[in-house]
Design an enzyme around this catalytic site. Structure first.
Site, PDB file in Angstrom:
ATOM      1  N   PHE A 244       0.812  -1.224   0.000  1.00  0.00           N
ATOM      2  CA  PHE A 244       0.000   0.000   0.000  1.00  0.00           C
ATOM      3  C   PHE A 244       0.838   1.263   0.000  1.00  0.00           C
ATOM      4  O   PHE A 244       0.371   2.326  -0.402  1.00  0.00           O
ATOM      5  CB  PHE A 244      -0.959  -0.011   1.196  1.00  0.00           C
ATOM      6  CG  PHE A 244      -0.335   0.323   2.523  1.00  0.00           C
ATOM      7  CD1 PHE A 244      -0.404   1.614   3.035  1.00  0.00           C
ATOM      8  CD2 PHE A 244       0.296  -0.648   3.282  1.00  0.00           C
ATOM      9  CE1 PHE A 244       0.151   1.922   4.272  1.00  0.00           C
ATOM     10  CE2 PHE A 244       0.841  -0.349   4.513  1.00  0.00           C
ATOM     11  CZ  PHE A 244       0.779   0.932   5.008  1.00  0.00           C
ATOM     12  N   LYS A 245       2.095   1.171   0.424  1.00  0.00           N
ATOM     13  CA  LYS A 245       2.947   2.359   0.471  1.00  0.00           C
ATOM     14  C   LYS A 245       3.156   2.975  -0.910  1.00  0.00           C
ATOM     15  O   LYS A 245       3.409   4.167  -1.038  1.00  0.00           O
ATOM     16  CB  LYS A 245       4.306   2.004   1.076  1.00  0.00           C
ATOM     17  CG  LYS A 245       4.247   1.264   2.407  1.00  0.00           C
ATOM     18  CD  LYS A 245       3.690   2.114   3.522  1.00  0.00           C
ATOM     19  CE  LYS A 245       3.595   1.357   4.824  1.00  0.00           C
ATOM     20  NZ  LYS A 245       4.827   1.212   5.551  1.00  0.00           N
TER      21      LYS A 245
END
Length: 389
Positions: A37-38
């Site tokens: 998700f980063k």
């Protein structure tokens, strides 16, 4: 820049929803370059920062700490940027092999991976100490892209709105369950709620390093030893963005927050006032998932839905099942591709999750990183020796 950033994702929806049940959804946040998700925030942040630096003829040195995914996402996004040197510390031996190689196989002159003899909190504390070292900070033009960087929160807030809008109108309530250690991604959900998104429940999911669970239950934020687990990105005792939440809980009283942070540094704990505790409990629900429950959740979802979960997402889904209702959609954030944690997934399901094609040959590529002691002066000297612009 937005178009370029999200063209790096291999799904047309960028962050698609997958349905597991009548009112159960997974928000897949792992379709970016480093399968976590980063990437959602980092791909746009790198472009924005490089653009501003070019406009002002400036250069920066980024120093960060990672418990797994942030380092790979940041080094990937900032590799080759002309105005930025980037250094990321990770706890040696405490990230998955895939996570490590996503940091150590990037062949760019401006990117550096540093393995620290310690845990994530040691790495994060060193970053904070570097910012407090005025001479070093000014000499290298220090900046950060950990979730303490507001640009990260800003970009992560967006997918709460897009996910909710995909299921209903913005005024119809939805709930979210979020696996978190450093509190950045769930704080972005809090920001979305403050902006007006109709969020019913905002559920924090932790692993056995459950400092946030203990804090919400008893009102005391008390650090304990970090236990290495099968969900290493959550093996944290200092949740940096929780400090931001305290700022809101105290009606933006900086002095009160500072006093709590000083007590934490001095005594390894602080106590929430009843007002602050009540404020936080009024917004968040919380639960803790054991390693056994994590494995059982991965196994169950694969058997019943034919879907492979990474262990962090499984932590969240186990807690989501405790809070879901029949009338409000529950969206669980799936924060990483299962192939980043193949040993755990195979243990739970007897299936080895293969890396997607976009991962390339990272498992056979030559690694390039530096191992250093948990010594701020030595790390600062190394950083100064490697800056090239």
């Amino acid at each position: 820049m937005i178009s370029e950033a999200y063209a790096t994702f291999n799904h047309p929806a960028v962050t698609p929803l997958v349905q597991l049940g009548s009112n159960d959804w997974l928000l897949e946040l792992f379709h970016g370059p480093t399968m976590a998700f980063k990437d959602v925030a980092m791909q746009i942040l790198a472009r924005l920062m490089d653009y501003i630096l070019q406009e002002n003829n400036q250069h920066l040195t980024i120093v960060g700490a990672t418990s797994g995914d942030t380092g790979g996402a940041a080094l990937s996004a900032f590799s080759g940027r002309e105005h930025i040197n980037i250094f990321f510390m990770f706890p040696e031996g405490r990230v998955s092999p895939v996570q490590q190689r996503q940091m150590t196989t990037i062949n760019a002159k401006n990117t550096h991976a540093i393995a620290i003899d310690g845990n994530f909190d040691d790495c994060q504390n060193m970053v904070k100490a570097m910012f407090a070292n005025n001479k070093f900070r000014d000499d290298v033009h220090l900046s950060a892209v950990n979730s303490i960087n507001w640009g990260r929160i800003m970009a992560q807030t967006v997918y709460y709105f897009t996910a909710a809008s995909s299921l209903s109108t913005p005024n119809q309530p939805v709930s979210f369950t979020v696996p978190t250690g450093n509190f950045g991604v769930i704080y972005a959900g809090f920001v979305a709620k403050k902006m007006g998104l109709a969020i019913d429940r905002l559920v924090i999911a932790t692993n056995e390093n459950d400092i946030l669970n203990r804090t919400l239950n008893n009102g005391r934020y008390e650090m304990q030893a970090v236990k290495p687990t099968i969900t290493p990105s959550m093996d944290i005792q200092i949740s940096s963005n929780f400090e931001r939440l305290l700022f809101d809980a105290t009606d933006r009283n900086a002095g009160e927050v500072t006093a709590m942070m000083e007590k934490l540094n001095r005594d390894n704990h602080y106590d929430l006032s009843k007002k602050n505790h009540d404020f936080i409990k009024s917004i968040f629900d919380i639960g803790m998932t054991t390693e056994l429950e994590t494995l059982q959740t991965i196994k169950s979802i694969q058997a019943n839905n034919g879907y492979l979960l990474d262990p962090h997402s499984a932590v969240a889904l186990n807690i989501a099942n405790q809070y879901k209702t029949s009338d409000i959609p529950m969206i669980t954030l799936a924060t990483a591709h299962p192939s980043k944690f193949p040993t755990t997934v195979k243990k739970a399901t007897d299936i080895h999750p293969n890396l997607p094609n976009r991962a390339g040959n990272i498992m056979s590529a030559k690694e390039n990183f530096t191992s250093l002691k948990n010594d701020q002066a030595k790390v600062e000297a190394f950083i100064k020796s490697k800056i090239y612009i």
